[in-house]
Design a protein around this motif. Structure first.
Motif, PDB file in Angstrom:
ATOM      1  N   MET A   1       0.848  -1.202   0.000  1.00 39.97           N
ATOM      2  CA  MET A   1       0.000   0.000   0.000  1.00 39.97           C
ATOM      3  C   MET A   1       0.883   1.252   0.000  1.00 39.97           C
ATOM      4  O   MET A   1       1.860   1.329   0.727  1.00 39.97           O
ATOM      5  CB  MET A   1      -0.894  -0.032   1.246  1.00 39.97           C
ATOM      6  N   SER A  54      -8.528  -6.909   4.775  1.00 38.42           N
ATOM      7  CA  SER A  54      -8.233  -5.531   4.372  1.00 38.42           C
ATOM      8  C   SER A  54      -8.191  -4.611   5.579  1.00 38.42           C
ATOM      9  O   SER A  54      -7.358  -3.705   5.649  1.00 38.42           O
ATOM     10  CB  SER A  54      -9.294  -5.020   3.394  1.00 38.42           C
ATOM     11  N   GLU A  57      -4.936  -5.047   7.336  1.00 39.15           N
ATOM     12  CA  GLU A  57      -3.880  -4.382   6.570  1.00 39.15           C
ATOM     13  C   GLU A  57      -3.908  -2.863   6.796  1.00 39.15           C
ATOM     14  O   GLU A  57      -2.871  -2.233   6.983  1.00 39.15           O
ATOM     15  CB  GLU A  57      -4.115  -4.678   5.092  1.00 39.15           C
ATOM     16  N   LEU A  58      -5.110  -2.316   6.774  1.00 43.08           N
ATOM     17  CA  LEU A  58      -5.286  -0.879   6.987  1.00 43.08           C
ATOM     18  C   LEU A  58      -4.702  -0.466   8.336  1.00 43.08           C
ATOM     19  O   LEU A  58      -3.996   0.542   8.447  1.00 43.08           O
ATOM     20  CB  LEU A  58      -6.789  -0.573   6.940  1.00 43.08           C
ATOM     21  N   ASP A  61      -0.842  -0.830   8.409  1.00 37.59           N
ATOM     22  CA  ASP A  61      -0.181   0.225   7.635  1.00 37.59           C
ATOM     23  C   ASP A  61      -0.315   1.589   8.311  1.00 37.59           C
ATOM     24  O   ASP A  61       0.140   2.599   7.768  1.00 37.59           O
ATOM     25  CB  ASP A  61      -0.798   0.316   6.231  1.00 37.59           C
ATOM     26  N   SER A  76      -7.756   5.815   1.632  1.00 38.06           N
ATOM     27  CA  SER A  76      -8.203   4.869   0.610  1.00 38.06           C
ATOM     28  C   SER A  76      -7.030   4.008   0.151  1.00 38.06           C
ATOM     29  O   SER A  76      -5.869   4.376   0.328  1.00 38.06           O
ATOM     30  CB  SER A  76      -8.813   5.614  -0.572  1.00 38.06           C
ATOM     31  N   SER A  77      -7.340   2.857  -0.474  1.00 38.60           N
ATOM     32  CA  SER A  77      -6.283   1.892  -0.792  1.00 38.60           C
ATOM     33  C   SER A  77      -5.231   2.451  -1.744  1.00 38.60           C
ATOM     34  O   SER A  77      -4.081   2.039  -1.713  1.00 38.60           O
ATOM     35  CB  SER A  77      -6.882   0.596  -1.335  1.00 38.60           C
ATOM     36  N   ASP A  78      -5.595   3.413  -2.604  1.00 34.83           N
ATOM     37  CA  ASP A  78      -4.568   4.000  -3.484  1.00 34.83           C
ATOM     38  C   ASP A  78      -3.931   5.255  -2.861  1.00 34.83           C
ATOM     39  O   ASP A  78      -3.077   5.888  -3.484  1.00 34.83           O
ATOM     40  CB  ASP A  78      -5.143   4.297  -4.873  1.00 34.83           C
ATOM     41  N   TYR A 102     -14.698  -2.275   4.721  1.00 34.04           N
ATOM     42  CA  TYR A 102     -13.613  -2.734   5.597  1.00 34.04           C
ATOM     43  C   TYR A 102     -13.090  -1.635   6.514  1.00 34.04           C
ATOM     44  O   TYR A 102     -12.489  -1.928   7.538  1.00 34.04           O
ATOM     45  CB  TYR A 102     -12.494  -3.390   4.779  1.00 34.04           C
ATOM     46  N   HIS A 103     -13.372  -0.366   6.165  1.00 32.89           N
ATOM     47  CA  HIS A 103     -12.987   0.719   7.086  1.00 32.89           C
ATOM     48  C   HIS A 103     -13.727   0.564   8.416  1.00 32.89           C
ATOM     49  O   HIS A 103     -13.160   0.739   9.482  1.00 32.89           O
ATOM     50  CB  HIS A 103     -13.321   2.090   6.474  1.00 32.89           C
TER      51      HIS A 103
END
Ligand SMILES: [Zn+2]
Ligand SMILES: [Zn+2]
Length: 113
Positions: A1, A54, A57-58, A61, A76-78, A102-103
């Motif tokens: 990410m 997800s 992961e969020l 990160d 956001s993922s990007d 997933y947030h």
């Protein structure tokens, strides 16, 4: 990410972070252990396994940041957008349509920690 930013203070307790790992994840060792533990104990029955992955992961990160009690800012993922996320709602495209995103799963984990 690509959204990963370096954190200088713990996202959970606000203490200064010293190690590289802590600065990347945004949590000191104690808080990171608590968040890990919450990933197992939080009530995530409304979310699909892929969403839980997800969400994890969020969190790892350091891309979901507390703003006010129970209100978080999710990247956001990007990495181009941020959303306001609470347990009951989110400003991302899925959240606006009333879907579980997933947030929100990440917030469920963090609020259980
Ligand atoms: Zn901490
Ligand atoms: Zn969302």
């Amino acid at each position: 990410m690509s959204a990963t930013t370096e954190h200088t203070n713990c996202l959970r307790c606000g203490r200064t972070l010293t190690s590289t790992t802590s600065r990347t994840t945004g949590y000191g060792p104690t808080c990171r252990a608590k968040v890990r533990n919450a990933q197992r104990t939080a009530d995530l029955t409304d979310y699909k396994p892929a969403q839980i992955d997800s969400a994890r992961e969020l969190i790892e990160d350091g891309a979901i940041i507390p703003l006010r009690p129970r209100i978080y800012r999710a990247v956001s993922s990007d990495g181009t957008e941020t959303y306001l996320t609470a347990r009951q709602g989110c400003t991302c495209p899925a959240g606006i349509k009333g879907r579980n995103c997933y947030h929100r799963a990440a917030v469920a984990i963090l609020t259980a920690a």
